[in-house]
Scaffold this motif. Structure first.
Motif, PDB file in Angstrom:
ATOM      1  N   THR A  91       0.814  -1.226   0.000  1.00 34.89           N
ATOM      2  CA  THR A  91       0.000   0.000   0.000  1.00 34.89           C
ATOM      3  C   THR A  91       0.846   1.274   0.000  1.00 34.89           C
ATOM      4  O   THR A  91       0.300   2.360  -0.162  1.00 34.89           O
ATOM      5  N   ARG A  92       2.175   1.156   0.163  1.00 32.36           N
ATOM      6  CA  ARG A  92       2.964   2.386   0.239  1.00 32.36           C
ATOM      7  C   ARG A  92       4.335   2.348  -0.421  1.00 32.36           C
ATOM      8  O   ARG A  92       4.952   3.398  -0.605  1.00 32.36           O
ATOM      9  N   ARG A  93       4.839   1.161  -0.723  1.00 35.20           N
ATOM     10  CA  ARG A  93       6.240   1.119  -1.160  1.00 35.20           C
ATOM     11  C   ARG A  93       6.478   0.202  -2.359  1.00 35.20           C
ATOM     12  O   ARG A  93       7.577  -0.326  -2.512  1.00 35.20           O
ATOM     13  N   LEU A 131      10.877   5.726   2.146  1.00 40.19           N
ATOM     14  CA  LEU A 131       9.788   6.089   3.050  1.00 40.19           C
ATOM     15  C   LEU A 131       8.460   5.900   2.329  1.00 40.19           C
ATOM     16  O   LEU A 131       8.424   5.735   1.112  1.00 40.19           O
ATOM     17  N   ASP A 132       7.391   5.936   3.072  1.00 35.38           N
ATOM     18  CA  ASP A 132       6.066   5.741   2.498  1.00 35.38           C
ATOM     19  C   ASP A 132       5.813   6.725   1.356  1.00 35.38           C
ATOM     20  O   ASP A 132       6.109   7.917   1.473  1.00 35.38           O
ATOM     21  N   TYR A 133       5.222   6.205   0.303  1.00 33.94           N
ATOM     22  CA  TYR A 133       4.798   7.004  -0.848  1.00 33.94           C
ATOM     23  C   TYR A 133       5.961   7.697  -1.563  1.00 33.94           C
ATOM     24  O   TYR A 133       5.762   8.660  -2.284  1.00 33.94           O
ATOM     25  N   ASP A 134       7.163   7.207  -1.359  1.00 35.28           N
ATOM     26  CA  ASP A 134       8.311   7.755  -2.082  1.00 35.28           C
ATOM     27  C   ASP A 134       8.726   6.737  -3.141  1.00 35.28           C
ATOM     28  O   ASP A 134       9.438   5.783  -2.845  1.00 35.28           O
ATOM     29  N   LEU A 135       8.253   6.931  -4.344  1.00 38.65           N
ATOM     30  CA  LEU A 135       8.516   5.971  -5.420  1.00 38.65           C
ATOM     31  C   LEU A 135       8.957   6.704  -6.691  1.00 38.65           C
ATOM     32  O   LEU A 135       8.260   6.699  -7.712  1.00 38.65           O
ATOM     33  N   HIS A 181      -1.821   6.469  -6.180  1.00 34.10           N
ATOM     34  CA  HIS A 181      -2.379   7.095  -4.977  1.00 34.10           C
ATOM     35  C   HIS A 181      -2.028   8.592  -4.958  1.00 34.10           C
ATOM     36  O   HIS A 181      -0.910   8.967  -5.317  1.00 34.10           O
ATOM     37  N   LEU A 215      -1.042  10.465  -2.856  1.00 33.70           N
ATOM     38  CA  LEU A 215       0.147  10.845  -2.083  1.00 33.70           C
ATOM     39  C   LEU A 215       1.452  10.529  -2.819  1.00 33.70           C
ATOM     40  O   LEU A 215       2.531  10.889  -2.357  1.00 33.70           O
ATOM     41  N   LEU A 216       1.355   9.860  -3.946  1.00 34.68           N
ATOM     42  CA  LEU A 216       2.561   9.552  -4.741  1.00 34.68           C
ATOM     43  C   LEU A 216       2.924  10.749  -5.611  1.00 34.68           C
ATOM     44  O   LEU A 216       2.224  11.059  -6.579  1.00 34.68           O
ATOM     45  N   ARG A 217       4.037  11.366  -5.290  1.00 38.67           N
ATOM     46  CA  ARG A 217       4.464  12.539  -6.058  1.00 38.67           C
ATOM     47  C   ARG A 217       4.884  12.191  -7.478  1.00 38.67           C
ATOM     48  O   ARG A 217       4.810  13.017  -8.387  1.00 38.67           O
TER      49      ARG A 217
END
Lengths: 651, 651
Positions: free
Chosen positions: A303-305, A323-327, A543, A545-547
């Protein structure tokens, strides 16, 4: 303690793959990768950096003169090769290959110390310093790969020699590590021994291997930190001075006890290997706390990575999670081995709880990052799997130093190629699971499987043009009618499934459990199940929150994530935009890179030709020109020379 | 050879600044920065890493015991401080400061060797190894800063002691370097001596300094490579083992002779310092080839390698340029010193050809990156100036290891703070240029300037609320009527200028040359020129080849580039979108960080709250909610705690 339901994968020997997509890859492993690796291990590949791995064993066995050469984990390359050979032999006999492998087995046995120890680095280079730098020197990691190879080779051939070698080594390790006074209360910097010992436990039934695995897992992350203690004990020396493996405890997941680790931190391969080991022990011991630890890590990853391609590990530094949502798409690491490890983890979770979400992720990693990792010549590999590449910047902007725009021949640290080989050679394990009442079909791969159900020998055949089309025909052969449930996975990428049995459409609405359509009946020979999975082109969004994905879309069809390449779309892929209402069309191109579906759709291209020289302009309206965009499956990228590539495209 | 027209900047003592925006900064330099730096140089700042810079000189002078401590270029911190003091004293007497500075001058003089040499690192730490590692050890760089300080202090005070010290040192350098047999045919790894020697030449008229500068510049990049030769000669030792300054020749611009360098490569500060030196020699010698070399570098920077904030240097590795159109907003380096160096280069080009494009870039760097570099307490500084920051990722994803989300106290390598100080203390130099017939006004800064024109002492006063408003009133005082041209710069950010003289509007259409409105007349006391520059909010777009700006917009008003901050707009700035037709409104906020214009406009925010847990979803329509976005000038970011910031916003 609640009982943990488990199913089991089929034995590799019981699954015969004959598949539109995969057969070619598996034959490639058999015909090219494994022979090529054998040449590499023996330093016979021209222009390649020498491996020296076989020679290290020969020197350790006292049969030739010389010094150790290679990485501290060089032995594991031999083990991974032997493991892949085991899987190949299990599915198809090959006397010549077996003869070569037997010689390797003999060599390893001769290199084994009388106490059971095997590690050519320590034997040759640092005798007497065994077990003084678990943090950095991969001693138990190499042991783990040797054990995995032994189990695979034993299953394939029934020969016990390498299994005996492995057991003697494991027993020796058991005499060195453990909670008892006088033993080392430690664990390896790179997890691998854990899942290997569990395989050895399953192969031999010897409880001490289970106990030792559990010890390694539970000891990890306790205070005071073991790696710090051994570091001080050995006089604060470093094997890898540039990586601070001792201070950065999350790097090797020793920052917290495993039950307290809520997020996937550190080196991605280590994390998923560890998680696979935890899942093994959870399944075996029915320890809900360990299962909960697995679920937490799983949830955090998916869900985050997790990259849409099934890649994990957002950064080159430490080959690690960030870190979370850092892709980030361009500076990503997404090591091929990490996606293989994720498959190991997913596969084990799938045996504990047959939920299609595990198979969805397994499939995502397999059909995208893992296959992308190997070229169709079987000799070139990606270690890092970016989702966006601007080749001009590689080698110029050093944030891309780890990113290669084309597959590379062999690596100084050659972990990925043999890992791909052993995964593909063992692909048959991943298709089905069974328990006494149910046959689960996780992946749609052509071929046949032999299963003992309800007292009968049942054969289930799959005929399909998957992954290009969503229709799968399953055929039952059975000695005598057998009652069981056939549970067919309904992948998340399909928005509609139809199932008919012997021409009669079923109403599956009420029979879907955890993403599997369950057909419970008495099956007889000739029964034919037709599964039709819709396979639309999906416009995927990330998502919010994904930049790295916001305002962008990626195309997916079936298990394949697609990408734009310069070869089809010209340079400057960042100028391409996909209108929201543009209708994508998939078409099979038989002559493109061995045949594949491409996706075409009307797109727009930001016009650049009349901009002029200025770098920045005020109040300039951006205008676009119509453009036909062509996407190919991600796995096939970088096969047509050096060019730009991107998975995510502006919307 | 075509004659190169040049104008000259005014002497600092002839320009008195009294400005809405800048006076505060200059007083900050006087009241806080320079005193604070003095404390730092003397190791009296609590909790700061010791500088030891003054102590190194004391030890070198034989007045105290101890060992050298600090960077190899530690001496330059003392020099930059003294240079800033020179500029402060030139604009406003301060006997106490001058007394302290005189003591520093005396100390430096006492540390000078009898042959003229000054460098405390070599004197104390590696005596006998002088001039053996020009590539890495900044020996001539430190000499350059000492010379710049000497010239500034001499101009300010008329005292010749430090000028004599500098001349003795420069004469000694001239005896060591040059084309003659027995001399070193080399140059420094970090350019700086070049522009310093040119200042010394202008201060003393001594031709040998010009010739030596020319030698250093022309020698650079010749084959065989000097740094390679000296590396081999000294036995292949490294001062900075982790940076390969010898192999990476572009890093220090020694990859090609300067006339053949078509693009700005390598360490950004070195490149612009070098370019400034080339421009100095080109202006002095009327060498069109050198001027062409300057123009090529200038064009490459401003059309392909310049951030909208006036930052240069796209990557942390080597603090360097990367490649054309590679301007990442988040992993950027954009060192404060590099923008200062760009101002040096632009300023010199502006004296050679009075074109407003040079002043545009100078202004862009000054009002954005340079001012952003210093907090309003004068004690916290940015070394790296990102255009997009996600603080959560700093320290987690290691591609951001160089990026700090808040200004830092003082640096181990403390080059930026004293560089900001010396630039701001000498700001008066940058406002006007003159030749016998024309007064150019490059920057609009309140205050007065004394100019000798047409035989009269003329004072030009500027009254303005610039940079917040575009109206400037210029007033002439003169002993007797004087005929000359007043050339007023029309900045590129203004889409309309009106000029009136004594209330009468001029038709300036035909009188604009190279971005300057030329008003040629006989001026008399009391003449009043009113310049009204429109100052709309500009929606800036980046060149379509810029991957980091495509589909995005940045706001600019006057010289200020704006940014979004979390403090005004909440977290997740990447979710904000600016509709194309949204009308921005600028409003002055007197209580915000000392008073500034903010820009507000109706924007949209991508809704995230009902997305759920899934990382990727198919066919999800992205919807937005109305949102009021608030922008502040970039220079003021990171003054309200740790938060996200971005300059470029999705459109």
């Amino acid at each position: 303690m609640k009982h943990i339901q488990t199913v089991k994968p089929l034995k590799l020997q019981d699954v015969h793959i004959q598949d539109t997509f995969w057969s070619e890859y598996i034959e490639l492993v058999r015909d090219v990768v494994v022979p090529y690796q054998w040449e590499a291990l023996n330093d016979r590949v021209p222009d390649a950096e020498p491996s020296h791995a076989i020679r290290n064993f020969q020197i350790a066995a006292g049969e030739t003169e010389g010094e150790f050469y290679g990485m501290v984990f060089q032995d594991s390359d031999v083990a991974k090769w032997l493991e892949a050979v085991g899987y190949l032999l299990e599915t198809k006999p090959d006397p010549e290959l077996e003869r070569v492998a037997d010689e390797v087995v003999d060599l390893i046995a001769r290199a084994q110390r009388s106490d059971g120890y095997i590690n050519t680095f320590y034997t040759l280079k640092e005798p007497g310093k065994e077990w003084t730098n678990l943090c950095e020197c991969h001693e138990l990691y190499c042991a783990g790969h040797l054990i995995e190879a032994a189990v695979a080779y034993y299953h394939a051939t029934g020969k016990t020699k390498i299994l005996d070698v492995a057991c003697r080594f494991a027993d020796y390790i058991d005499s060195v590590f453990g909670p008892e006074p006088g033993k080392i209360q430690g664990y390896d910097g790179h997890q691998e021994i854990e899942l290997a010992l569990m395989k050895l436990y399953h192969a031999t039934g010897k409880k001490s291997y289970l106990q030792l695995t559990r010890f390694f897992l539970e000891e990890r992350g306790k205070e005071p930190n073991f790696f710090q203690l051994e570091y001080e004990k050995r006089g604060k020396t470093h094997h890898w001075p540039t990586l601070d493996m001792i201070a950065d405890r999350a790097y090797n997941q020793s920052h917290l006890p495993i039950r307290e680790q809520d997020s996937a931190e550190g080196h991605a391969v280590r994390l998923v290997y560890m998680a696979a080991g935890i899942a093994d022990v959870a399944a075996e011991t029915e320890d809900q706390g360990l299962l909960e630890a697995c679920r937490k890590l799983w949830k955090n990853i998916v869900t985050r990575r997790l990259y849409i391609t099934g890649g994990i590990g957002s950064m080159a530094h430490g080959e690690a999670f960030s870190l979370d949502y850092d892709l980030p798409n361009d500076t990503v690491y997404a090591e091929t081995c990490a996606s293989i490890g994720l498959i190991f983890f997913a596969h084990r979770m799938l045996q504990i709880e047959a939920k299609s979400e595990y198979a969805d992720v397994l499939e995502r990693a397999l059909y995208n990052t893992v296959v992308a990792g190997m070229a169709k010549d079987g000799k070139h590999f990606f270690y890092v799997n970016p989702l966006e590449v601007w080749p001009d910047a590689c080698g110029k902007n050093h944030i891309y130093d780890h990113v290669k725009p084309v597959r590379q021949g062999w690596f100084g640290c050659a972990c990925c190629p043999p890992n791909v080989a052993r995964l593909l050679a063992s692909l048959g394990q991943y298709i089905y699971s069974v328990n006494s009442r149910t046959v689960y079909t996780h992946l749609y791969v052509g071929g046949k499987a032999n299963i003992s159900m309800d007292g009968s020998n049942v054969t289930i055949g799959q005929r399909t043009n998957f992954p290009w089309e969503g229709e799968v025909t399953l055929e039952i052969e059975t000695e005598s009618p057998a009652s069981f449930t056939l549970a067919l996975r309904l992948p998340s990428w399909s928005d509609g499934a139809e199932i008919s049995v012997n021409g009669q459409k079923l109403d599956i609405t009420g029979s879907i459990v955890d993403g599997y359509a369950r057909i419970d009946r008495e099956w007889k020979s000739g029964d034919q199940i037709r599964l039709t999975l819709s396979m639309p082109v999906l416009r995927m969004k990330g998502h919010p929150l994904l930049r790295s994905t916001i305002g962008k879309t990626a195309l997916q069809r079936g298990p394949f994530v697609y990408c734009l390449e310069e070869a089809d779309n010209g340079k400057h892929l960042h100028q391409i935009k996909l209108p929201r209402d543009s209708q994508p069309e998939a078409a099979f191109e038989p002559h493109l890179l061995g045949g594949m579906n491409v996706i075409r759709l009307a797109a727009e291209r930001i016009a650049a030709d009349d901009w002029g020289m200025e770098l920045y302009k005020a109040n300039q309206s951006e205008y676009t020109r119509p453009f036909q965009a062509t996407f190919i499956p991600y796995y096939a990228w970088a096969n047509r020379g050096v060019g730009e590539m991107t998975v995510w495209v502006k919307e």
